[in-house]
Design an enzyme around this catalytic site. Structure first.
Site: not given
Lengths: 441, 460
Positions: A51, A53, A79, A111-112, A259, A333
């Site tokens: 990730d 982010h 992500d 998932n983002h 992910h 994740h």
């Protein structure tokens, strides 16, 4: 291509590119991604990242630690966006690099990377704020729909060629395996490239007390149950019987990157290939699970507290790996304070690449390097003759915290983890204040 | 009406008449879908929560005394507290002392510390004793020593108190929990625990210590922010200190003159400029006196990095030129929309005999209350994160709250569920999971202890 080079330069400086360029970039990216299968084949060597982010400056730190594109071959496990201040710059830079060097960087979906999630967790707000309209958000979401769901890393070496850097602790050097020993399995480096530790296959790391009842499932290290080491022979690709170890091939079997994790609806990689991925991430089903599930210290499948995907236990992972001839599942994740965490006898690893997550979690980040089979000059391929050395054997080789023994599993690839901290903060200037939300007008 | 005193801005939560027999009831959740949210917004409970908040807010502005002197409201020069305010303070002190009895677990963990569950268990098991010790005089007035009535009353209050410290299951804390504490104090007001004019003492003497306890809990047990958009939210955990703290720095007015509303622009002349919050060193100068700065200081304590980057909304607000009263007005509007108006937040709010799940009779009849409603509402009050009734095109997970969250993928629902570190599905019901096996999929039996989820506009 020079347009993309310019865009890359601008994004590297953390400056967003104009909306019209974003549109063009996203169009190009979609043309490229639509050609990729749901499971992208990636050849080692490759550096696998978790990730991001929107932590742009930490992404720059990642490239500093792991090497730049295109010199290093990267695989990002999704992500890219949400929560951080620079989701836009981070994602557009990665996308630009993808378009410019399609064979040197692989992006898979997290998932983002979803309309619904980004409207909740920040990326939508960020686009509105930076462009004044949701157009760029919409272009990016259209790209999300085309991102692959997983990647299969082929040709990773089972043995690791150690780096020749100094040890963080010079005293540790004497007790650690040498860089060119023929069965180095794991090397952990810090952000300056110094060696934190090394592990060879035949030295299971010293056991630690099993604290698992105190821990959050799927959580920090040092909760690996103790296992008696008992390994089968060296692996060979393609073989499935107990005699699969083949002296002709010391490459580890494939590594699946995804992910989140596994799905009860997916028992083979081919089933992932059959999904129709070009859509918003559904609320349930195989595609949803791949992006949402988490491994946990349970047997079988469990409900996820996230409200999407499932929890899955060691038995599920081992069975899936065996059936699909995988030596390792690599996923992201979940925040891991130490940056990475191997579970279930090293059949699955979580890699987390956002240091000091959300400015407050105090975690370090990690990336995972898998070497290329055959690239190491010094190793000697091992055959079945090695079986004996690892059967049975001395008392419990639980995790040293991060690492654990495998039971009846294919030998995983040699793994080099580079662990790094958040980028220095001081050099960032203060921007002008933006107009406030309507409430304050 | 002709010669009456103009008191159109007098707002106070009604007290329960002591003489009348009242049936207390254990509060329960009523907001299950978008229609329920609509009902809530015109309910007696909503009116009471709004009135109570405004009542407390008004008291926090500096006071212009009849002799022309100014009386500011600072945390370091507290008024003399009444017995009941002192009792509530002692109650919070006792709750804080439970931290020593539930030391954080040193074992492995992913983020939130499971020892928080032990703290919550202690709070729950000692709650009856806490009420007996600290609020006996309040409860006795309404229960005539009838143990059944007394238990019912305590049950009702306990739901709000115990709902205000975060989720034991999810190890998180957010504005929904904060709202629960505001409601707890509202209950105490209704039961006559406080006298008229005591509002300022309630905020500085009880709300602020509550916030300090919460910060201690967050730090001790690394509670996740429930309801965080990452950097794109106002604050990871809190809202109330930004309302009351901005009021503290607003211009002085005569609070007893109820013909006038609270100021909506300007600042106390001695107040620091709003831009001061972006200055870490100067925040230290004001954190002990002011609730806004106290909250900002907590952000500086837990976050590393440039303020404008990890807190861009607060940073932008710090650029406002119209003073603290303007910020206060904005915070109230934002609270109505982002906390009270959000399905994900208020779906967990329980209703009983004091905060009632019934149509607000005054909302229709009394123009004054109605004006309070509209005055505090942003234009699009019924926020679009509310699931659209009847639009169940989608594919809700079996364990998701199908009624509430069942609308289609094409209509994004918003949640403000959790920030750090794990993401929860906006369409799922909160909490739950993790232990049961797949073959035992609960239809809707996932415990719903999740705090706030929320969001604003549906992007198109």
């Amino acid at each position: 291509m020079s347009d993309f080079d310019k865009a890359i330069a601008q994004l590297r400086a953390c400056r967003p590119i104009p909306e019209i360029q974003v549109r063009e970039l996203c169009y190009k990216a979609r043309e490229l991604l639509i050609e990729e299968g749901n499971v992208v084949a990636v050849d080692a060597p490759v550096t696998i990242c978790g990730d991001i982010h929107g932590q742009f400056h930490d992404l720059m730190e990642l490239f500093r630690v792991g090497g730049d594109v295109p010199d290093t071959n990267y695989l990002f496990m999704g992500d890219f966006v949400d929560r951080g201040f620079y989701s836009l710059e981070s994602f557009l830079l990665l996308l630009c690099l993808k378009v410019r060097y399609p064979d040197r960087i692989t992006l898979i979906r997290g998932n983002h990377e979803s309309r619904q999630i980004t409207t909740v967790y920040g990326f939508y707000d960020e686009c509105l704020r930076k462009y004044g309209s949701a157009n760029v958000w919409r272009y990016c979401c259209d790209v999300f729909d085309y991102l692959a769901l997983g990647a299969l890393v082929m040709g990773a070496a089972s043995e690791l060629q150690g780096t020749d850097h100094a040890f963080v602790d010079p005293n540790a050097q004497a007790t650690m395996p040498s860089a060119d020993c023929d069965d180095l399995e794991i090397e952990i480096l810090n952000q300056t490239g110094h060696i934190v530790s090394r592990f060879r296959r035949k030295d299971p790391p010293a056991p630690q007390p099993n604290d698992s009842q105190l821990s959050n499932p799927g959580s920090s290290p040092s909760q690996q149950p103790n296992h008696t080491p008992s390994r089968n022979g060296a692996p060979g690709t393609g073989a499935t019987s107990s005699s699969r170890g083949s002296s002709s091939n010391a490459g580890a079997s494939a590594v699946l990157c995804v992910h989140g994790g596994l799905s009860p609806l997916i028992d083979s990689i081919d089933k992932i290939r059959l999904l129709d991925r070009k859509q918003e991430v559904p609320h349930e089903g195989a595609m949803c699970d791949l992006l949402w599930s988490d491994p946990d210290e349970i047997e079988g499948w469990g409900l996820s507290p996230r409200g999407a995907g499932f929890l899955f236990g060691a038995d599920i992972v081992k069975c899936f790996n065996h059936k699909n001839d995988l030596s390792l599942i690599c996923r992201a994740h979940q925040l891991v304070m130490e940056g990475f965490k191997e579970m279930f006898d090293s059949t699955i690893v979580t890699v987390w690449s956002a240091p000091n997550y959300c400015y407050r979690c105090g975690n370090v980040a990690a990336i995972l390097e898998l070497g290329e089979w055959g690239a190491n000059g010094g190793y000697a391929p091992r055959g079945n003759g090695d079986v004996g050395r690892s059967s049975g054997g001395g008392g419990g080789g639980g995790g040293n915290g991060v690492l654990a023994e495998r039971v009846e599993q294919r030998e995983g690839p040699g793994r080099r983890y580079r662990v790094f901290e958040a980028a220095p903060q001081d050099s960032r200037g203060m921007p002008a204040k933006k107009p406030v939300a309507d409430y304050f007008l | 009406m002709a010669s009456g005193i103009d008191d159109r801005y007098r707002l106070a939560l009604n007290r329960l008449p002591a003489a009348v027999t009242h049936t207390f009831s254990s509060p329960s959740k009523r907001i299950h879908d978008g229609e329920d949210l609509g009902f809530f917004l015109s309910s007696a409970a909503y009116r009471d929560l709004t009135v109570w908040l405004l009542q407390l807010n008004r008291s926090m502005f500096p006071t212009k005394m009849s002799d022309g002197k100014l009386e500011t409201c600072t945390l370091t020069s507290p008024p003399t507290y009444s017995t009941n305010v002192d009792n509530l303070r002692s109650m919070l002190t006792t709750l804080a002392s439970f931290i020593e009895r539930a030391p954080p677990s040193t074992g492995p963990r992913r983020f939130g510390n499971v020892a928080f569950r032990e703290w919550c268990r202690l709070a729950e098991s000692e709650a009856d004793l806490l009420f007996q010790t600290h609020l006996a005089s309040v409860t006795q007035a309404y229960t005539s020593d009838d143990p059944e009535v007394s238990n019912a009353l305590i049950d009702e209050l306990k739901a709000y108190l115990l709902g205000s410290f975060g989720s034991a299951q999810r190890l998180d804390y957010g504005t929904g929990h904060e709202l629960s504490f505001i409601a707890f104090l509202g209950c105490a007001w209704k039961l006559g625990a406080f006298a008229d004019g005591e509002e300022r003492s309630i905020v500085t003497g009880v709300v602020q210590p509550y916030l300090e306890l919460i910060r201690k809990l967050i730090l001790t047990y690394t509670l996740e922010p429930a309801g965080s958009h990452g950097v794109w939210g106002l604050d990871d955990h809190s809202f109330a200190p930004y309302i009351f703290g901005s009021a503290q720095l607003g211009p002085a007015f005569e609070p007893d003159d109820y013909s006038k509303p609270v100021p909506t622009e300007g600042s106390l002349p001695s107040a620091p400029s709003p831009s001061t919050v972006a200055n870490k060193a100067r925040t230290l100068d004001y954190k002990d006196d002011n609730m806004y700065f106290s909250a900002i200081q907590f952000i500086y304590d837990v976050k590393k990095g440039p303020f404008w980057e990890h807190s861009p909304i607060l940073y932008d607000i710090s650029g406002l030129k119209d003073g603290w009263a303007k910020i206060n007005k904005g915070m109230l509007k934002m609270y109505a929309a982002e906390v009270l108006g959000k399905f994900p937040v208020v779906q967990h709010f329980p209703f009983g005999s004091l905060f009632r799940w019934e149509t607000d009779p005054q909302a229709a009849a009394d123009g004054r209350v109605r004006s309070v409603h509209s005055q505090q509402q942003p234009a699009a009050l019924v926020s679009k994160d509310v699931p659209l009734p009847g639009s169940s095109v989608g594919t809700a997970a079996p364990w998701a709250n199908a009624k509430a969250m069942g609308s289609g993928v094409s209509v994004p629902q918003m949640q403000n569920s959790t920030g750090v570190p794990s993401t929860r599905a906006p369409w799922a019901n909160s909490g739950g999971g993790g232990r049961s096996r797949m073959q035992a999929q609960p239809a809707s039996g996932v415990p719903a202890t999740a705090p706030p989820w929320a969001k604003r506009d549906v992007p198109r």
